[in-house]
Design an enzyme around this catalytic site. Structure first.
Site, PDB file in Angstrom:
ATOM      1  N   MET A   1       0.852  -1.194   0.000  1.00  0.00           N
ATOM      2  CA  MET A   1       0.000   0.000   0.000  1.00  0.00           C
ATOM      3  C   MET A   1       0.888   1.245   0.000  1.00  0.00           C
ATOM      4  O   MET A   1       1.118   1.877   1.023  1.00  0.00           O
ATOM      5  CB  MET A   1      -0.941  -0.033   1.188  1.00  0.00           C
ATOM      6  N   LEU A   2       1.398   1.541  -1.195  1.00  0.00           N
ATOM      7  CA  LEU A   2       2.316   2.655  -1.361  1.00  0.00           C
ATOM      8  C   LEU A   2       1.739   3.954  -0.828  1.00  0.00           C
ATOM      9  O   LEU A   2       0.579   4.300  -1.088  1.00  0.00           O
ATOM     10  CB  LEU A   2       2.659   2.825  -2.845  1.00  0.00           C
ATOM     11  N   GLN A  52       8.484  -4.668   3.298  1.00  0.00           N
ATOM     12  CA  GLN A  52       8.103  -5.120   1.966  1.00  0.00           C
ATOM     13  C   GLN A  52       9.038  -4.447   0.965  1.00  0.00           C
ATOM     14  O   GLN A  52       9.060  -3.224   0.848  1.00  0.00           O
ATOM     15  CB  GLN A  52       6.649  -4.774   1.669  1.00  0.00           C
ATOM     16  N   CYS A  82       2.663  -5.711  -6.928  1.00  0.00           N
ATOM     17  CA  CYS A  82       2.237  -4.345  -7.245  1.00  0.00           C
ATOM     18  C   CYS A  82       2.245  -4.126  -8.752  1.00  0.00           C
ATOM     19  O   CYS A  82       3.254  -4.390  -9.414  1.00  0.00           O
ATOM     20  CB  CYS A  82       3.161  -3.342  -6.554  1.00  0.00           C
ATOM     21  N   LYS A 121       5.228 -12.017  -1.770  1.00  0.00           N
ATOM     22  CA  LYS A 121       3.826 -11.662  -2.009  1.00  0.00           C
ATOM     23  C   LYS A 121       3.623 -11.544  -3.512  1.00  0.00           C
ATOM     24  O   LYS A 121       4.370 -10.839  -4.187  1.00  0.00           O
ATOM     25  CB  LYS A 121       3.453 -10.350  -1.327  1.00  0.00           C
ATOM     26  N   ASN A 193      -4.938 -12.848   0.135  1.00  0.00           N
ATOM     27  CA  ASN A 193      -5.226 -11.414   0.187  1.00  0.00           C
ATOM     28  C   ASN A 193      -6.225 -11.089  -0.919  1.00  0.00           C
ATOM     29  O   ASN A 193      -6.271 -11.756  -1.933  1.00  0.00           O
ATOM     30  CB  ASN A 193      -3.904 -10.646  -0.014  1.00  0.00           C
ATOM     31  N   GLY A 194      -7.038 -10.059  -0.680  1.00  0.00           N
ATOM     32  CA  GLY A 194      -7.945  -9.592  -1.718  1.00  0.00           C
ATOM     33  C   GLY A 194      -9.406  -9.728  -1.360  1.00  0.00           C
ATOM     34  O   GLY A 194      -9.906 -10.838  -1.195  1.00  0.00           O
ATOM     35  N   GLY A 215      -5.857  -5.485   3.671  1.00  0.00           N
ATOM     36  CA  GLY A 215      -5.230  -4.204   3.408  1.00  0.00           C
ATOM     37  C   GLY A 215      -6.211  -3.047   3.398  1.00  0.00           C
ATOM     38  O   GLY A 215      -6.409  -2.365   4.398  1.00  0.00           O
ATOM     39  N   ARG A 216      -6.874  -2.840   2.271  1.00  0.00           N
ATOM     40  CA  ARG A 216      -7.725  -1.652   2.108  1.00  0.00           C
ATOM     41  C   ARG A 216      -8.866  -1.593   3.113  1.00  0.00           C
ATOM     42  O   ARG A 216      -9.237  -0.514   3.573  1.00  0.00           O
ATOM     43  CB  ARG A 216      -8.282  -1.610   0.681  1.00  0.00           C
TER      44      ARG A 216
END
Length: 318
Positions: A1-2, A52, A82, A121, A193-194, A215-216
């Site tokens: 998550m940049l 990461q 990414c 990842k 993930n996702g 994450g989000r």
């Protein structure tokens, strides 16, 4: 998550869960080796925390892994997921799924320099390389090099034609493909993930896999993480309450401001703390309106909490 999960964000999230493994935003080898910023800095309270890392040169990856271990990181994770253009142009991220041998070389070089885990990842595929056999070959190649832990985003990435945002939403999720990996490679640790938003989702995935990465959803609704220690790690203690979190973060922010930081750079990660709660909109609006600009509100977080409490009291009176 940049640009999101920086050290301030991770300090905040650690207040919510003692046991969840936190990941840094992706940092490139070039930034670490040649950059002038403190790209590896973190708070000791963040443990357990993984770096990461983005890159494809084994020598540079090994050097950065060694630096991370010397600073106390608990894990180094190679980002092969990414899909942004700047990542692709730098030959790291999801484009490396087409180069499993390059990833394997990085794994070997890094493991030769560190004793902490080196993990990967990745996505389930990229562009037209999206058959299960392609994913299986990638995992097998990296595993043969010594990697035993993989976190798999259960979407493919279109490196041509979709933006990073679209790559998080448009390619369909394929959870069964990740489950199939675990069946084929039972000795490996496979996490998913996702699109994971609830603890029911987490429980379902843990019936098939070794771990879950969120994450989000946690960034948008961070208080979700406050129940992780109870739901996932079996702790009997009650989750920390939002008011206590704000007070802890106020103290942290004051220390950081004294060292030159802006309180907004901390507060921006907390906009979703009252998501779905009375006063949630007031909280977001207060921080956004009073934390930015040339003259931000001092003690922003405490003032924001007061605005929420006032709103809630008015609702109760009404």
């Amino acid at each position: 998550m940049l640009d999101w999960t920086d050290k301030h964000c991770r300090y905040f999230l650690r207040l919510l869960s003692k046991h969840t493994l936190l990941y840094t935003e992706m940092v490139t080898t070039g930034a670490i080796i040649y950059g002038k910023g403190d790209y590896l800095g973190f708070n000791h309270e963040e443990h357990p925390v993984a770096l990461q890392l983005g890159g494809s040169d084994p020598v540079a990856m090994a050097e950065c892994a060694a630096r991370a271990q010397a600073l106390g990181y608990d894990e180094v994770n190679i980002n092969v997921g990414c899909p942004s253009d700047r990542v692709k142009n730098g030959r790291f991220g999801a484009c490396l799924m087409a180069e499993p041998e390059s990833v394997a070389q990085c794994v070997k070089a890094m493991q030769a320099q560190v004793t902490i885990p080196v993990t990967v990842k990745c996505r389930i595929g990229i562009d037209d390389m999206d058959e299960y056999e392609d994913l299986s070959r990638f995992i097998n190649t990296a595993a043969d090099a010594g990697c035993d832990t993989f976190i798999v985003h259960a979407r493919k990435a279109w490196l041509k034609g979709l933006s990073p945002k679209e790559n998080r939403e448009i390619p369909p999720l394929n959870y069964p493909r990740v489950y199939q990996l675990k069946k084929e490679f039972p000795a490996l640790s496979i996490s998913i993930n996702g699109g994971i938003k609830t603890y029911d989702d987490v429980s379902e995935h843990l019936q098939h896999l070794d771990g879950v990465m969120v994450g989000r959803e946690v960034y948008a609704n961070p208080y979700l993480l406050a129940s992780a220690d109870q739901h996932v790690f079996g702790e009997a203690t009650q989750p920390i309450d939002r008011e206590t979190i704000v007070k802890h973060m106020h103290d942290y922010a004051q220390r950081q401001v004294a060292n030159g930081a802006r309180e907004w750079h901390i507060a921006r990660h907390m906009l979703g703390l009252f998501q779905g709660q009375p006063g949630g909109r007031v909280w977001r609006r207060y921080l956004s309106q009073n934390g930015t600009g040339k003259n931000p509100q001092p003690a922003l977080l405490l003032r924001g909490l007061e605005a929420v409490q006032e709103t809630v009291s008015q609702i109760r009176v009404a």
